[in-house]
Design an enzyme around this catalytic site. Structure first.
Site, mmCIF file in Angstrom:
data_model
loop_
_atom_site.group_PDB
_atom_site.id
_atom_site.type_symbol
_atom_site.label_atom_id
_atom_site.label_comp_id
_atom_site.label_asym_id
_atom_site.label_seq_id
_atom_site.Cartn_x
_atom_site.Cartn_y
_atom_site.Cartn_z
ATOM 1 C CE1 TYR A 72 -3.564 -2.094 0.055
ATOM 2 C CE2 TYR A 72 -3.932 -2.371 2.237
ATOM 3 C CZ TYR A 72 -4.504 -3.389 1.635
ATOM 4 O OH TYR A 72 -5.430 -3.638 1.151
ATOM 5 C CB SER A 79 -13.919 -3.386 -3.253
ATOM 6 O OG SER A 79 -12.632 -3.285 -3.209
ATOM 7 N N PRO A 80 -16.282 -2.715 0.080
ATOM 8 C CG PRO A 80 -16.211 -2.174 2.754
ATOM 9 C CD PRO A 80 -15.622 -2.440 1.555
ATOM 10 N N GLY A 124 -18.576 -4.280 -9.062
ATOM 11 C CA GLY A 124 -17.420 -5.133 -9.685
ATOM 12 C C GLY A 124 -16.082 -5.178 -9.327
ATOM 13 C CB VAL A 146 -18.291 3.995 -5.129
ATOM 14 C CG1 VAL A 146 -19.845 3.651 -3.504
ATOM 15 C CG2 VAL A 146 -17.119 3.620 -4.548
ATOM 16 C CG PHE A 147 -23.041 0.288 -4.718
ATOM 17 C CD1 PHE A 147 -23.817 0.291 -3.705
ATOM 18 C CD2 PHE A 147 -22.349 -1.197 -4.220
ATOM 19 C CE1 PHE A 147 -23.721 0.131 -2.015
ATOM 20 C CE2 PHE A 147 -22.145 -1.049 -3.237
ATOM 21 C CZ PHE A 147 -22.473 -1.354 -2.092
#
Length: 305
Positions: A52, A215-216, A220, A225-226
């Site tokens: 990271y 990645s909650p 995809g 981000v949804f």
């Protein structure tokens, strides 16, 4: 913030953890605010990896809190190793070197948990076992686990590794649910019935491994981000409906959806926004009913058989 036990380790941690992948983009002062706000919200576990920010995220984390024993004992630190430039490496030499580098950057004497980041096709379990034994005996790592591994890969490791593998970090969100889909569409002739992970969610429950969804909030594979995404108006309308009903944010509802699963998962959130972290942390106080859970699952585009 509620607590959960990582695997069967006896280690009690916050049921939501902070992922520090993007911490290299912050100043020391900004990182300090993120960490302090996280701990005020009840988050005491912090997830790192040697790659990271090419190690900078770990350095900034340590500098931001002026790492010392009194601060260190208040938090649980996890890091990962195994990804190198263009290949994966589970050799004993690399595992030990990676841990020593993380310890130096984090300014601590030990990691609470070390995860193997992504499967190495050339893995030799005996060599991994030697590395784990050396790290455990020296006190440099207290617990071990994996990331992005399927059940047979874990079984192969367990052939030689003496320590319990207490966690497996896997991609999961309301908009990325293949490990749930396959269990609902058993023996069906369509795509959701395909078992892509060897039944990892049931394996984890049977073997007391904590799944740590990464990645909650993504749909995809890093496609975005949804939450508050115009591509998903119906889902966001439903998220807002439940957010209003429960008195939290839409992001908190998305995390509460994961927490509702009986596998006792620990989502890794990656926000570097202190206010948003506080909002998301409130998911720990939200309980979705079975009907609400399935409602969100269907609105996210999934069909029940």
């Amino acid at each position: 913030m509620k607590k959960l036990e990582l695997g069967n380790s006896g280690l009690q941690v916050s049921e939501i953890a902070l992922g520090c992948m993007r911490m290299d983009q912050l100043s020391t002062q900004e990182a300090n605010r993120v960490i302090e706000q996280s701990m005020e919200a009840g988050i005491d576990m912090f997830d790192h990896a040697d790659i990271y920010g090419a190690g900078k995220s770990e350095e900034i984390f340590a500098d931001a809190i002026d790492m010392n024993p009194s601060i260190r004992e208040k938090m649980v630190i996890q890091s990962k190793c195994g990804i190198r430039d263009g290949f994966f490496d589970f050799s004993k030499e690399h595992i030990i070197r990676s841990v020593e580098g993380s310890l130096q950057r984090l300014k601590t004497d030990y990691l609470d948990i070390l995860l193997l980041h992504r499967p190495d096709a050339l893995m030799e379990p005996e060599e991994v076992a030697e590395a784990f034994n050396e790290l455990k005996q020296s006190g440099k790592v207290r617990h071990f686990g994996v990331s992005n591994h399927n059940p047979m890969q874990i079984e192969l490791l367990k052939k030689s590794v003496e320590q319990d593998l207490i966690a497996n970090q896997l991609q999961l969100s309301l908009m990325f649910t293949p490990m749930i889909d396959a269990g609902l569409n058993v023996n069906m002739e369509h795509d959701p019935s395909i078992v892509r992970d060897g039944g990892v969610i049931d394996y984890s429950r049977l073997h007391d491994m904590t799944i740590q969804p990464w990645s909650p909030f993504q749909h995809g594979f890093f496609e975005g981000v949804f939450v508050d995404n115009d591509q998903f108006p119906v889902l966001n309308e439903k998220l807002q409906e439940y957010a209003d009903k429960k008195g939290v944010s839409k992001s908190a509802i998305a995390i509460a959806w994961i927490l509702r699963h009986p596998a006792n998962m620990q989502p890794i959130i990656g926000s570097m926004n202190p206010e948003r972290i506080s909002q998301i942390a409130k998911a720990s106080d939200v309980t979705l009913s079975r009907e609400e859970w399935y409602d969100l699952y269907r609105v996210a585009g999934n069909k029940l058989p």
